[in-house]
Motif scaffolding. Structure first.
Motif, PDB file in Angstrom:
ATOM      1  N   LEU A   1      -2.153  -0.379  -0.724  1.00 55.60           N
ATOM      2  CA  LEU A   1      -2.507   0.396  -1.921  1.00 55.60           C
ATOM      3  C   LEU A   1      -1.269   1.008  -2.580  1.00 55.60           C
ATOM      4  O   LEU A   1      -1.139   1.019  -3.809  1.00 55.60           O
ATOM      5  CB  LEU A   1      -3.516   1.484  -1.525  1.00 55.60           C
TER       6      LEU A   1
ATOM      7  N   LEU B   1     -10.440   3.813  -7.253  1.00 56.31           N
ATOM      8  CA  LEU B   1     -10.706   2.660  -6.392  1.00 56.31           C
ATOM      9  C   LEU B   1     -12.155   2.269  -6.662  1.00 56.31           C
ATOM     10  O   LEU B   1     -13.077   3.015  -6.292  1.00 56.31           O
ATOM     11  CB  LEU B   1     -10.492   3.031  -4.916  1.00 56.31           C
TER      12      LEU B   1
ATOM     13  N   GLU C   1      -3.062   8.794   7.011  1.00 58.81           N
ATOM     14  CA  GLU C   1      -3.848   7.598   6.697  1.00 58.81           C
ATOM     15  C   GLU C   1      -4.440   7.030   7.983  1.00 58.81           C
ATOM     16  O   GLU C   1      -3.741   6.794   8.953  1.00 58.81           O
ATOM     17  CB  GLU C   1      -2.950   6.552   5.999  1.00 58.81           C
ATOM     18  N   LYS C   2      -5.721   6.817   7.976  1.00 54.77           N
ATOM     19  CA  LYS C   2      -6.466   6.190   9.072  1.00 54.77           C
ATOM     20  C   LYS C   2      -6.050   6.702  10.464  1.00 54.77           C
ATOM     21  O   LYS C   2      -5.482   5.970  11.278  1.00 54.77           O
ATOM     22  CB  LYS C   2      -6.345   4.662   8.988  1.00 54.77           C
TER      23      LYS C   2
ATOM     24  N   TYR D   1      -8.178   9.809  -7.803  1.00 54.56           N
ATOM     25  CA  TYR D   1      -6.973  10.625  -7.722  1.00 54.56           C
ATOM     26  C   TYR D   1      -6.480  10.920  -9.136  1.00 54.56           C
ATOM     27  O   TYR D   1      -6.590  10.055 -10.015  1.00 54.56           O
ATOM     28  CB  TYR D   1      -5.817   9.862  -7.061  1.00 54.56           C
TER      29      TYR D   1
ATOM     30  N   THR E   1      -1.250   7.126   0.634  1.00 50.03           N
ATOM     31  CA  THR E   1      -1.337   8.375   1.399  1.00 50.03           C
ATOM     32  C   THR E   1       0.048   8.850   1.855  1.00 50.03           C
ATOM     33  O   THR E   1       0.335  10.049   1.841  1.00 50.03           O
ATOM     34  CB  THR E   1      -2.245   8.156   2.634  1.00 50.03           C
TER      35      THR E   1
ATOM     36  N   GLN F   1       1.397   2.595   2.026  1.00 48.84           N
ATOM     37  CA  GLN F   1       0.195   3.413   1.821  1.00 48.84           C
ATOM     38  C   GLN F   1       0.425   4.504   0.774  1.00 48.84           C
ATOM     39  O   GLN F   1       1.409   5.253   0.856  1.00 48.84           O
ATOM     40  CB  GLN F   1      -0.219   4.073   3.144  1.00 48.84           C
TER      41      GLN F   1
ATOM     42  N   ASP G   1     -15.533   2.646  -4.557  1.00 47.00           N
ATOM     43  CA  ASP G   1     -16.245   3.918  -4.431  1.00 47.00           C
ATOM     44  C   ASP G   1     -16.984   4.203  -5.727  1.00 47.00           C
ATOM     45  O   ASP G   1     -16.373   4.376  -6.774  1.00 47.00           O
ATOM     46  CB  ASP G   1     -15.261   5.057  -4.110  1.00 47.00           C
TER      47      ASP G   1
ATOM     48  N   TYR H   1     -10.262   6.176   6.856  1.00 56.20           N
ATOM     49  CA  TYR H   1      -9.869   6.854   5.611  1.00 56.20           C
ATOM     50  C   TYR H   1      -8.541   7.588   5.748  1.00 56.20           C
ATOM     51  O   TYR H   1      -8.038   7.774   6.853  1.00 56.20           O
ATOM     52  CB  TYR H   1     -10.941   7.910   5.255  1.00 56.20           C
ATOM     53  N   GLY H   2      -8.048   8.063   4.594  1.00 55.32           N
ATOM     54  CA  GLY H   2      -7.016   9.078   4.614  1.00 55.32           C
ATOM     55  C   GLY H   2      -7.726  10.401   4.887  1.00 55.32           C
ATOM     56  O   GLY H   2      -8.829  10.621   4.386  1.00 55.32           O
TER      57      GLY H   2
ATOM     58  N   VAL I   1     -10.222  11.302   2.190  1.00 54.45           N
ATOM     59  CA  VAL I   1      -9.842  10.961   0.815  1.00 54.45           C
ATOM     60  C   VAL I   1     -10.807   9.900   0.301  1.00 54.45           C
ATOM     61  O   VAL I   1     -11.051   8.902   0.969  1.00 54.45           O
ATOM     62  CB  VAL I   1      -8.399  10.380   0.810  1.00 54.45           C
ATOM     63  N   SER I   2     -11.384  10.164  -0.876  1.00 58.64           N
ATOM     64  CA  SER I   2     -12.219   9.112  -1.456  1.00 58.64           C
ATOM     65  C   SER I   2     -11.479   8.544  -2.669  1.00 58.64           C
ATOM     66  O   SER I   2     -10.372   8.962  -2.966  1.00 58.64           O
ATOM     67  CB  SER I   2     -13.607   9.645  -1.773  1.00 58.64           C
ATOM     68  N   GLY I   3     -12.088   7.609  -3.338  1.00 62.83           N
ATOM     69  CA  GLY I   3     -11.315   6.776  -4.255  1.00 62.83           C
ATOM     70  C   GLY I   3     -11.039   7.292  -5.657  1.00 62.83           C
ATOM     71  O   GLY I   3     -11.040   6.521  -6.618  1.00 62.83           O
TER      72      GLY I   3
HETATM   73  C1  G1P Z   1      -8.015   3.610   0.765  1.00 59.82           C
HETATM   74  C2  G1P Z   1      -7.005   4.730   1.027  1.00 59.82           C
HETATM   75  C3  G1P Z   1      -7.646   5.787   1.931  1.00 59.82           C
HETATM   76  C4  G1P Z   1      -8.933   6.291   1.304  1.00 59.82           C
HETATM   77  C5  G1P Z   1      -9.894   5.118   1.000  1.00 59.82           C
HETATM   78  C6  G1P Z   1     -11.092   5.607   0.208  1.00 59.82           C
HETATM   79  O1  G1P Z   1      -8.254   2.936   1.988  1.00 59.82           O
HETATM   80  O2  G1P Z   1      -5.849   4.181   1.637  1.00 59.82           O
HETATM   81  O3  G1P Z   1      -6.737   6.857   2.113  1.00 59.82           O
HETATM   82  O4  G1P Z   1      -9.545   7.207   2.175  1.00 59.82           O
HETATM   83  O5  G1P Z   1      -9.222   4.113   0.222  1.00 59.82           O
HETATM   84  O6  G1P Z   1     -12.011   4.591  -0.018  1.00 59.82           O
HETATM   85  P1  G1P Z   1      -8.923   1.464   2.041  1.00 59.82           P
HETATM   86  O7  G1P Z   1     -10.392   1.650   1.848  1.00 59.82           O
HETATM   87  O8  G1P Z   1      -8.289   0.669   0.933  1.00 59.82           O
HETATM   88  O9  G1P Z   1      -8.598   0.940   3.400  1.00 59.82           O
END
Ligand code: G1P
Length: 293
Positions: free
Chosen positions: A107, A129, A190-191, A207, A231, A229, A132, A170-171, A203-205
């Motif tokens: 990302l 993102l 992150e994760k 920002y 994050t 990342q 979401d 998630y983050g 963290v959701s999508g």
């Molecule tokens: C991404 C971000 C993550 C966030 C998530 C939300 O992760 O890296 O920090 O919490 O989106 O949907 P991904 O879903 O691309 O693995």
């Protein structure tokens, strides 16, 4: 004024549906998933949508560019009422930019590709993102962030509560509470491994980040999953300035997962005045169908 939508992912969780159709183009009722995020951005006054995409996803490009031939055919067939659905007035003054991400490097890498499309007037940028999907009766999730940004001039990201066992997808932030809905981010990871998460606020999508984020994106190394990342760039940003996080009252659906996708579809179906009554009745009778037992 500008929003970045990363849409280059492979959509493996939706194969075989996503073999030739980008997952962002899968419909939720009658609109592709990605359009919900695009409309959320346009509704806050965004005038340029920057898609970070891949060559395999030309249909996203076709979807957002006007289709004059189809418009002409609809007009000739006296079906002009559909024209706003294919070439919406809402999109008329919006610039759609498509940036190719040759390799999937995460990302953070995807977002950095948008830097060339920003200029000195851009103090901050929205990132959505599209997996979401948010539904609410009040203001949108991005609008909530935009209001906080305009009031504080701080970067702000959307967060929501997630059960402990799911946090490692998630983050996750370490929060300092400012008010019922707003936190300052003390740390972000992150994760995190199961049990290592600093809170259950993920963290959701959505920002809104100040454009300083690009300087940090250039300096991060690879992180979780061997990818660059976003994050990790936010983590660097908080060492030099305040970054806020905000919860949101509406419902969030992770349409990158089968269950989230189906729940979002059902939820929007129940809100659709043309079909909601029928869907509610059908659900009741479907639930009593003994095939599931
Ligand atoms: C991404 C971000 C993550 C966030 C998530 C939300 O992760 O890296 O920090 O919490 O989106 O949907 P991904 O879903 O691309 O693995």
């Amino acid at each position: 004024r500008k929003a970045i939508l990363p849409v280059a992912g492979l959509g493996t969780r939706f194969l075989p549906a996503t073999k030739s159709i980008p997952k962002e183009m899968l419909p939720i009722i009658d609109k592709p998933l990605v359009q919900y995020a695009v409309e959320e951005a346009i509704d806050i006054g965004v005038t340029e949508i920057i898609f970070i995409t891949s060559h395999a996803k030309k249909s996203i490009e076709s979807h957002f560019l006007p289709n004059k031939d189809l418009e002409e055919s609809l007009r000739n067939k006296s079906e002009a009422e559909y024209i706003d659905l294919i070439n919406p007035k809402q999109f008329e003054n919006i610039k759609f930019t498509f940036v190719n991400q040759e390799e999937q490097k995460g990302l953070g890498h995807a977002i950095l590709l948008a830097e060339d499309y920003l200029n000195d007037e851009d103090d901050a940028v929205a990132i959505l993102l599209p997996d979401d999907l948010y539904i609410s009766s009040g203001k949108s999730c991005l609008q909530t962030l935009a209001d906080i940004y305009l009031e504080t001039s701080n970067s702000v990201i959307a967060i929501n509560q997630v059960p402990n066992k799911k946090l490692s997808s998630y983050g996750v932030i370490d929060p300092i509470k400012i008010s019922e809905e707003i936190y300052e981010i003390n740390q972000i990871v992150e994760k995190p491994k199961l049990g290592d998460a600093p809170s259950n606020l993920a963290v959701s999508g959505r920002y809104i980040l100040k454009t300083e984020i690009f300087n940090h994106l250039k300096n991060i190394g690879t992180g979780s999953g061997g990818e660059y990342q976003l994050t990790d760039a936010i983590k660097d940003l908080i060492s030099s300035e305040k970054v806020l996080a905000a919860t949101y009252k509406g419902k969030k659906f992770d349409c990158g997962s089968k269950e989230g996708y189906v729940k979002a579809t059902l939820s929007l179906a129940m809100l659709d005045k043309d079909i909601s009554k029928d869907i509610k009745q059908s659900l009741e009778s479907l639930l009593s169908w003994n095939l599931y037992i």
